[in-house]
Design a protein around this motif. Sequence first.
Motif, PDB file in Angstrom:
ATOM      1  N   TYR A  96      12.285  -8.779  48.876  1.00  0.00           N
ATOM      2  CA  TYR A  96      11.897  -7.645  49.869  1.00  0.00           C
ATOM      3  C   TYR A  96      11.186  -6.635  48.405  1.00  0.00           C
ATOM      4  CZ  TYR A  96      16.708  -7.351  52.025  1.00  0.00           C
ATOM      5  OH  TYR A  96      17.406  -7.779  52.445  1.00  0.00           O
ATOM      6  N   VAL A  97      10.671  -7.028  47.097  1.00  0.00           N
ATOM      7  CA  VAL A  97       9.713  -6.782  46.931  1.00  0.00           C
ATOM      8  C   VAL A  97       8.588  -8.047  46.730  1.00  0.00           C
ATOM      9  CG1 VAL A  97       8.992  -7.222  43.947  1.00  0.00           C
ATOM     10  CG2 VAL A  97      11.067  -6.131  44.757  1.00  0.00           C
ATOM     11  N   GLN A  98       8.530  -8.869  47.319  1.00  0.00           N
ATOM     12  CA  GLN A  98       7.909  -9.622  47.876  1.00  0.00           C
ATOM     13  C   GLN A  98       7.175  -9.054  49.173  1.00  0.00           C
ATOM     14  OE1 GLN A  98       8.534 -13.863  48.360  1.00  0.00           O
ATOM     15  NE2 GLN A  98       6.554 -13.789  50.136  1.00  0.00           N
ATOM     16  N   ASN A  99       7.753  -9.103  50.313  1.00  0.00           N
ATOM     17  CA  ASN A  99       7.003  -8.213  51.215  1.00  0.00           C
ATOM     18  C   ASN A  99       6.496  -6.602  50.921  1.00  0.00           C
ATOM     19  OD1 ASN A  99       8.307 -10.074  52.805  1.00  0.00           O
ATOM     20  ND2 ASN A  99       9.876  -9.430  53.312  1.00  0.00           N
ATOM     21  N   SER A 100       7.342  -5.943  49.848  1.00  0.00           N
ATOM     22  CA  SER A 100       6.853  -4.795  49.343  1.00  0.00           C
ATOM     23  C   SER A 100       5.643  -4.313  48.570  1.00  0.00           C
ATOM     24  CB  SER A 100       7.158  -4.079  48.362  1.00  0.00           C
ATOM     25  OG  SER A 100       8.936  -2.895  49.574  1.00  0.00           O
ATOM     26  N   LEU A 101       4.862  -6.232  48.126  1.00  0.00           N
ATOM     27  CA  LEU A 101       3.846  -6.598  47.442  1.00  0.00           C
ATOM     28  C   LEU A 101       2.848  -6.965  48.608  1.00  0.00           C
ATOM     29  CD1 LEU A 101       4.815  -8.232  44.730  1.00  0.00           C
ATOM     30  CD2 LEU A 101       4.108  -5.723  44.475  1.00  0.00           C
ATOM     31  N   LEU A 102       3.128  -7.277  49.180  1.00  0.00           N
ATOM     32  CA  LEU A 102       2.595  -7.504  50.103  1.00  0.00           C
ATOM     33  C   LEU A 102       2.189  -7.109  51.324  1.00  0.00           C
ATOM     34  CD1 LEU A 102       4.136 -11.164  51.366  1.00  0.00           C
ATOM     35  CD2 LEU A 102       1.865 -11.207  49.760  1.00  0.00           C
ATOM     36  N   ALA A 103       2.719  -5.770  51.705  1.00  0.00           N
ATOM     37  CA  ALA A 103       2.644  -4.519  52.305  1.00  0.00           C
ATOM     38  C   ALA A 103       1.271  -3.799  51.404  1.00  0.00           C
ATOM     39  CB  ALA A 103       3.598  -4.168  53.108  1.00  0.00           C
ATOM     40  N   VAL A 104       1.712  -4.044  50.048  1.00  0.00           N
ATOM     41  CA  VAL A 104       0.948  -2.310  49.326  1.00  0.00           C
ATOM     42  C   VAL A 104      -0.089  -2.454  49.256  1.00  0.00           C
ATOM     43  CG1 VAL A 104       1.520  -1.245  47.562  1.00  0.00           C
ATOM     44  CG2 VAL A 104       3.543  -1.200  49.083  1.00  0.00           C
ATOM     45  N   LEU A 105       0.103  -3.562  48.378  1.00  0.00           N
ATOM     46  CA  LEU A 105      -1.591  -4.165  47.239  1.00  0.00           C
ATOM     47  C   LEU A 105      -2.704  -4.056  48.891  1.00  0.00           C
ATOM     48  CD1 LEU A 105      -0.188  -7.048  44.916  1.00  0.00           C
ATOM     49  CD2 LEU A 105      -0.476  -4.645  44.707  1.00  0.00           C
ATOM     50  N   PRO A 106      -2.759  -5.284  49.709  1.00  0.00           N
ATOM     51  CA  PRO A 106      -3.535  -4.634  50.746  1.00  0.00           C
ATOM     52  C   PRO A 106      -4.171  -3.881  50.856  1.00  0.00           C
ATOM     53  CG  PRO A 106      -2.344  -6.437  51.510  1.00  0.00           C
ATOM     54  CD  PRO A 106      -1.441  -5.815  50.230  1.00  0.00           C
ATOM     55  N   ALA A 107      -2.771  -2.503  51.629  1.00  0.00           N
ATOM     56  CA  ALA A 107      -3.165  -1.782  51.841  1.00  0.00           C
ATOM     57  C   ALA A 107      -4.058  -0.759  50.931  1.00  0.00           C
ATOM     58  CB  ALA A 107      -2.197  -0.830  52.324  1.00  0.00           C
ATOM     59  N   LEU A 108      -2.605  -0.756  49.573  1.00  0.00           N
ATOM     60  CA  LEU A 108      -3.940   0.163  49.002  1.00  0.00           C
ATOM     61  C   LEU A 108      -5.501  -0.379  48.737  1.00  0.00           C
ATOM     62  CD1 LEU A 108      -3.693   2.186  46.244  1.00  0.00           C
ATOM     63  CD2 LEU A 108      -2.472  -0.101  44.846  1.00  0.00           C
ATOM     64  N   ALA A 109      -5.466  -1.681  48.830  1.00  0.00           N
ATOM     65  CA  ALA A 109      -7.468  -2.025  48.415  1.00  0.00           C
ATOM     66  C   ALA A 109      -7.813  -2.108  49.323  1.00  0.00           C
ATOM     67  CB  ALA A 109      -7.066  -3.711  48.306  1.00  0.00           C
ATOM     68  N   LEU A 110      -8.063  -1.815  50.635  1.00  0.00           N
ATOM     69  CA  LEU A 110      -8.854  -0.708  51.472  1.00  0.00           C
ATOM     70  C   LEU A 110      -8.091   0.234  51.287  1.00  0.00           C
ATOM     71  CD1 LEU A 110      -6.709  -3.116  54.631  1.00  0.00           C
ATOM     72  CD2 LEU A 110      -9.146  -3.068  53.361  1.00  0.00           C
ATOM     73  N   ILE A 111      -7.345   1.306  51.409  1.00  0.00           N
ATOM     74  CA  ILE A 111      -7.512   2.542  51.142  1.00  0.00           C
ATOM     75  C   ILE A 111      -8.712   3.386  49.492  1.00  0.00           C
ATOM     76  CG2 ILE A 111      -5.989   4.997  49.766  1.00  0.00           C
ATOM     77  CD1 ILE A 111      -3.531   3.795  50.983  1.00  0.00           C
ATOM     78  N   LEU A 112      -8.162   2.321  48.543  1.00  0.00           N
ATOM     79  CA  LEU A 112      -9.581   2.959  47.616  1.00  0.00           C
ATOM     80  C   LEU A 112     -10.528   2.558  47.693  1.00  0.00           C
ATOM     81  CD1 LEU A 112      -7.424   1.094  44.464  1.00  0.00           C
ATOM     82  CD2 LEU A 112      -7.424   3.769  45.132  1.00  0.00           C
ATOM     83  N   LEU A 113     -10.759   0.944  48.624  1.00  0.00           N
ATOM     84  CA  LEU A 113     -12.270   0.759  49.439  1.00  0.00           C
ATOM     85  C   LEU A 113     -13.002   1.657  49.790  1.00  0.00           C
ATOM     86  CD1 LEU A 113     -14.620  -1.673  48.297  1.00  0.00           C
ATOM     87  CD2 LEU A 113     -13.664  -2.638  50.493  1.00  0.00           C
ATOM     88  N   LEU A 114     -12.228   1.999  50.872  1.00  0.00           N
ATOM     89  CA  LEU A 114     -12.631   2.750  52.220  1.00  0.00           C
ATOM     90  C   LEU A 114     -12.901   4.639  51.919  1.00  0.00           C
ATOM     91  CD1 LEU A 114     -11.479   1.341  54.954  1.00  0.00           C
ATOM     92  CD2 LEU A 114     -13.582   0.718  54.412  1.00  0.00           C
ATOM     93  N   GLY A 115     -12.350   4.677  51.116  1.00  0.00           N
ATOM     94  CA  GLY A 115     -11.509   6.024  50.689  1.00  0.00           C
ATOM     95  C   GLY A 115     -12.530   6.195  48.788  1.00  0.00           C
ATOM     96  N   THR A 116     -13.097   5.703  48.065  1.00  0.00           N
ATOM     97  CA  THR A 116     -13.950   5.365  47.401  1.00  0.00           C
ATOM     98  C   THR A 116     -15.723   5.736  47.840  1.00  0.00           C
ATOM     99  OG1 THR A 116     -12.490   4.761  46.035  1.00  0.00           O
ATOM    100  CG2 THR A 116     -14.644   4.959  45.287  1.00  0.00           C
ATOM    101  N   ALA A 117     -15.551   4.863  48.622  1.00  0.00           N
ATOM    102  CA  ALA A 117     -17.108   4.588  49.596  1.00  0.00           C
ATOM    103  C   ALA A 117     -17.045   6.240  50.672  1.00  0.00           C
ATOM    104  CB  ALA A 117     -16.990   3.224  50.293  1.00  0.00           C
ATOM    105  N   ALA A 118     -16.088   6.620  51.522  1.00  0.00           N
ATOM    106  CA  ALA A 118     -16.467   7.457  51.983  1.00  0.00           C
ATOM    107  C   ALA A 118     -16.571   8.931  50.955  1.00  0.00           C
ATOM    108  CB  ALA A 118     -15.466   8.024  52.779  1.00  0.00           C
ATOM    109  N   GLY A 119     -15.866   9.015  49.536  1.00  0.00           N
ATOM    110  CA  GLY A 119     -15.846  10.015  48.962  1.00  0.00           C
ATOM    111  C   GLY A 119     -17.214  10.306  48.864  1.00  0.00           C
ATOM    112  N   PHE A 120     -17.899   9.111  48.155  1.00  0.00           N
ATOM    113  CA  PHE A 120     -19.651   8.825  47.605  1.00  0.00           C
ATOM    114  C   PHE A 120     -20.410   9.062  48.625  1.00  0.00           C
ATOM    115  CE2 PHE A 120     -23.257   6.105  47.616  1.00  0.00           C
ATOM    116  CZ  PHE A 120     -22.976   6.538  46.406  1.00  0.00           C
ATOM    117  N   ALA A 121     -20.140   9.056  50.251  1.00  0.00           N
ATOM    118  CA  ALA A 121     -21.564   9.517  51.531  1.00  0.00           C
ATOM    119  C   ALA A 121     -20.640  10.837  51.543  1.00  0.00           C
ATOM    120  CB  ALA A 121     -20.751   8.019  52.485  1.00  0.00           C
ATOM    121  N   LEU A 122     -19.842  11.753  51.820  1.00  0.00           N
ATOM    122  CA  LEU A 122     -19.470  13.073  51.436  1.00  0.00           C
ATOM    123  C   LEU A 122     -20.081  13.787  50.623  1.00  0.00           C
ATOM    124  CD1 LEU A 122     -15.995  12.670  53.151  1.00  0.00           C
ATOM    125  CD2 LEU A 122     -18.393  13.207  54.249  1.00  0.00           C
TER     126      LEU A 122
END
Length: 304
Positions: A96-122
């Motif tokens: 269960y911990v492995q599944n959580s990491l496999l779901a959370v870490l990619p989503a977190l990376a996408l959130i930070l990359l896209l969110g930071t880029a959008a904040g910079f652009a806005l």
Amino acid sequence: MAIDTPVKTAAGRGAGRGSTGRPARPAGRRGPGSRLWVKIIVALLLVIEIYPLIWMFLTSLKSNDDYLNNSTWSLPTTWEWGNYTDAWTTGHIGLYVQNSLLAVLPALALILLLGTAAGFALQIMVWKGRSLTLLVFLTGMMVPAQMILLPLFTVYFQTGLSGTLWPLILTYTGTGLPLTVFMMATYYKTVPRELFEAATIDGASILRAFWTISLPMVRNAILTVGLVQFFFIWNDLLIALTFTNSQDLRTIQVGLLNFTGDFGATQYGPLFAAICINVFGTLVIYLFLNQKVMKGLTSGAVKG
């Protein structure tokens, strides 16, 4: 000529003293009684916060007979350290911990990359319609997650993504972006515009200004937003329960909800051991990054 020296002398003698002749206490200094009450309140808050953790840890070391037959507040009669082994293996907490990491870490990376880029652009870039775009992101924060679960479930089923962790990754990314964009746009207000103007004059492109100038200046903010989003996603139950249709895909929160031992009976010792693994693991992460989180929270408080 009137002589006012004695009056001044008397006034000078009485200066800094109360009506009883004792030295007056400075206005900003509190007495020992008030400090004692502060210490009592702080100690009470510590007990309220720490005692449940201690009780949970002690309960994780009890046998099933101890939990069912003895008092809830009693100490373990035998210290069952094997509960942690059972929770990790028989209870499948490791999976269960492995599944959580496999779901959370990619989503977190996408959130930070896209969110930071959008904040910079806005906030940094000047283009038509950026205020409306920011308003659209803010509107996304007002949409309850319960309203989008059924349409998303239908879309994931029709596209063949059901039975994988991709529904969790995509849903976490979509629900986490509005808050991240808003917070990063707020943090970018504190970055001086002169830095980007100087970089543009020197010939730097927008991408270079984003990667080499803006990111190092908001790294504490990125860490703060990332930690907040990590806890939101890691502790999610509703989305994970909706899109995980097998035991092999359960995240840790869904696994704890369906935690059972042999023959479907609940083993309370391994259950509390699994809860301790979850709680203390995230607590260590927060304590390790606490100072950087505080810096990130205060960096966007004022402009300049």
